[in-house]
Design an enzyme around this catalytic site. Sequence first.
Site, PDB file in Angstrom:
ATOM      1  N   SER A   5       6.135  -1.000   3.086  1.00  0.00           N
ATOM      2  CA  SER A   5       5.661  -0.115   4.143  1.00  0.00           C
ATOM      3  C   SER A   5       5.077   1.154   3.532  1.00  0.00           C
ATOM      4  O   SER A   5       5.095   1.341   2.310  1.00  0.00           O
ATOM      5  CB  SER A   5       6.810   0.221   5.097  1.00  0.00           C
ATOM      6  OG  SER A   5       7.838   0.911   4.407  1.00  0.00           O
ATOM      7  N   TYR A   6       4.601   2.048   4.376  1.00  0.00           N
ATOM      8  CA  TYR A   6       3.918   3.263   3.910  1.00  0.00           C
ATOM      9  C   TYR A   6       4.839   4.063   2.993  1.00  0.00           C
ATOM     10  O   TYR A   6       5.966   4.412   3.375  1.00  0.00           O
ATOM     11  CB  TYR A   6       3.500   4.104   5.114  1.00  0.00           C
ATOM     12  CG  TYR A   6       2.563   5.230   4.770  1.00  0.00           C
ATOM     13  CD1 TYR A   6       1.363   4.975   4.125  1.00  0.00           C
ATOM     14  CD2 TYR A   6       2.878   6.548   5.085  1.00  0.00           C
ATOM     15  CE1 TYR A   6       0.493   5.999   3.802  1.00  0.00           C
ATOM     16  CE2 TYR A   6       2.019   7.579   4.780  1.00  0.00           C
ATOM     17  CZ  TYR A   6       0.822   7.298   4.132  1.00  0.00           C
ATOM     18  OH  TYR A   6      -0.029   8.324   3.822  1.00  0.00           O
TER      19      TYR A   6
END
Length: 818
Positions: free
Chosen positions: A291-292
């Site tokens: 994820s980010y």
Amino acid sequence: MKTVLMVAEKPSLAQSIAKILSRGKYNKWDKVDPAELFSQAPTEKKEANPKLNMVKFLQVEGRGCDYIVLWLDCDKEGENICFEVLDAVLPVMNKAHGGEKTVFRARFSSITDTDICNAMACLGEPDHNEALSVDARQELDLRIGCAFTRFQTKYFQGKYGDLDSSLISFGPCQTPTLGFCVERHDKIQSFKPETYWVLQAKVNTDKDRSLLLDWDRVRVFDREIAQMFLNMTKLEKEAQVEATSRKEKAKQRPLALNTVEMLRVASSSLGMGPQHAMQTAERLYTQGYISYPRTETTHYPENFDLKGALRQQANHPYWADMVKRLLAEGINRPRKGHDAGDHPPITPMRSATEAELGGDAWRLYEYITRHFIATVSHDCKYLQSTISFRIGPELFTCSGKTVLSPGFTEIMPWQSVPLEESLPTCQRGDTFTVSEVKMLEKQTSPPDYLTEAELITLMEKHGIGTDASIPVHINNICQRNYVTVESGRRLKPTNLGIVLVHGYYKIDAELVLPTIRSAVEKQLNLIAQGKADYRQVLGHTLDVFKRKFHYFVDSIAGMDELMEVSFSPLAATGKPLSRCGKCHRFMKYIQAKPSRLHCSHCDETYTLPQNGTIKLYKELRCPLDDFELVLWSSGSRGKSYPLCPYCYNHPPFRDMKKGMGCNECTHPSCQHSLSMLGIGQCVECESGVLVLDPTSGPKWKVACNKCNVVAHCFENAHRVRVSADTCSVCEAALLDVDFNKAKSPLPGDETQHMGCVFCDPVFQELVELKHAASCHPMHRSGPGRRQGRGRGRARRPPGKPNPRRPKDKMSALAAYFV
């Protein structure tokens, strides 16, 4: 039919249009007082890499569209880029009718089908306040950093020759970061070790085992008192059990992973610098593996699909068994951490193997995945046993741990409870034989230099930088030669870094302390939340630093006194190299960054090209100013060119800029100039000219005077000269080549040939193809493809395209770029 423009972020987009630069004369250090940069200098946003033509590309794509959906990174910087994209695209889009909404913002934290679909289903609007907070930070850092950097760089490089730094930079975040490192250095230097004494006892539990006991007083700093306690205990033959305890304890599973913790672990455990770790994490994100990676949050939202993320790892060869067991028995809800309201914690989004990722990418991915699995695992449970003994009047203790349930340490074995020898079963009143009581002399030890992990912790604690910019600031102080990275990734300040920080403390401690930057960050956050006015915050902060700048300039002698102790004056540095054209005395070559020549008699300093070697060029002189020429070279396989130190700093012709060598000089008759050695237009860049390197024989080279294109040709030629004649086909200057009679490749024992390097069929076979990137274009389609410029003279009006230039920008020399 409506058309929608989708704009997604790639590194090229962020780097291309998110830069703020001063313009015009304010880019020239010598023409502007740095104090003007605080208020008078205008700013504008420009493309960092104009060759990308990003703005034009967005306008072409957006022309005639009805809607735009912005898929930029979901942080403040991404929000800022949203409005940069809108500035480029909105003027060319179709106009909205009746107040119809045409701009949408997609917010997502990972590049997975589920996250992308959810973002598309819940489109919002870009946040203008967050974008303004980024604008404010960029402008503050630009104006403050440029003003201080320009002043102190010019001041100190003009006085000292061994600073070994091409830029003595200042940054509102960079300087406090350096301050932390120097503060630890000062503690180490001022540390005075103290001697202390401890008692250590050993008791026998049975024939083969013994226990080492720790003194309850821990240590004393008076030897006579320690000796007294030893005398009171060493005659005792038995140790009596005073108390026993057995307590079950738990070692908590980790909080969910955020950026700062990831960077800390990458540095301390994986040996990866913060900047490298961040770049690796961003690459894993764009490839859809995690994820980010830029988040301050350590708490998963209630609706986060933890089981879905865990199922992705159910068939992984390393941790499949544990994942399946967790899914079967039920996962443990992660600990409640801090919710910063930005993004979920860093989480693996799909399974990957070492063969798939390799190297540092795999090591970082493996840690992120193990950390995630640990957050949904159970705590590690262990039994801690403690026995307290009395030997004479003194108390001693020993303790041991026994693991009951490994919990999360099964997936993070480095966090496991260390194995300790189990303690004997006993109760109050039991006695054991004392085998030894002794006194040990020890010394207190100084702290070690800060590790990157410790520095990251300090920066986070004091609000210096953001989760995304912390790696950049640490990387900057390393690149500026303010600190060096030692073993264990410890940061040791250099003399320059130490003197700078001590100088700031002496003049104005707030320039280096974290307090003022922390206060600025709080104001920037208020802008992002819509609670503070952008212009008021910007104006007030700039006014504060402008006052500090003027005081710094007036008090610079205080820092200069420290510099005098650590560094040598310019006149006493370097070694004699070439003669000055004014006084005809030898100038000294200062090799430390930035490399330069200094004439102590005239008290003049002349900058030189960087990142290469400098030597005297055959004792030849410039016909304009009588300075001896020097030769700059980037290495045996790179490019080299002569230059006049005076012309390099003071361009003699209107069409020349500062920093040009003889290969760009337009002197009409000098034998070293572009006019005499230029061959034709560069095969790669639009403005460069290919120039013969007259010093490269017998392995002759032709190099572009603008870009890094270098071509090898005519090996073993005795002499190569650029003719005054030009090619009738491509207008490039002809080359007159004399070969060694014993090694001449020409037919019929000929040794001399004149022709065009692009079009002549004889020369085509004499080109070294060892570094070929593609087939020689001349071998494919014959002569006539190359359209060049003879001797560097323009053959078309500026700005007009060359109708005969090949569309693929290839030429005969494209085959042997280095």
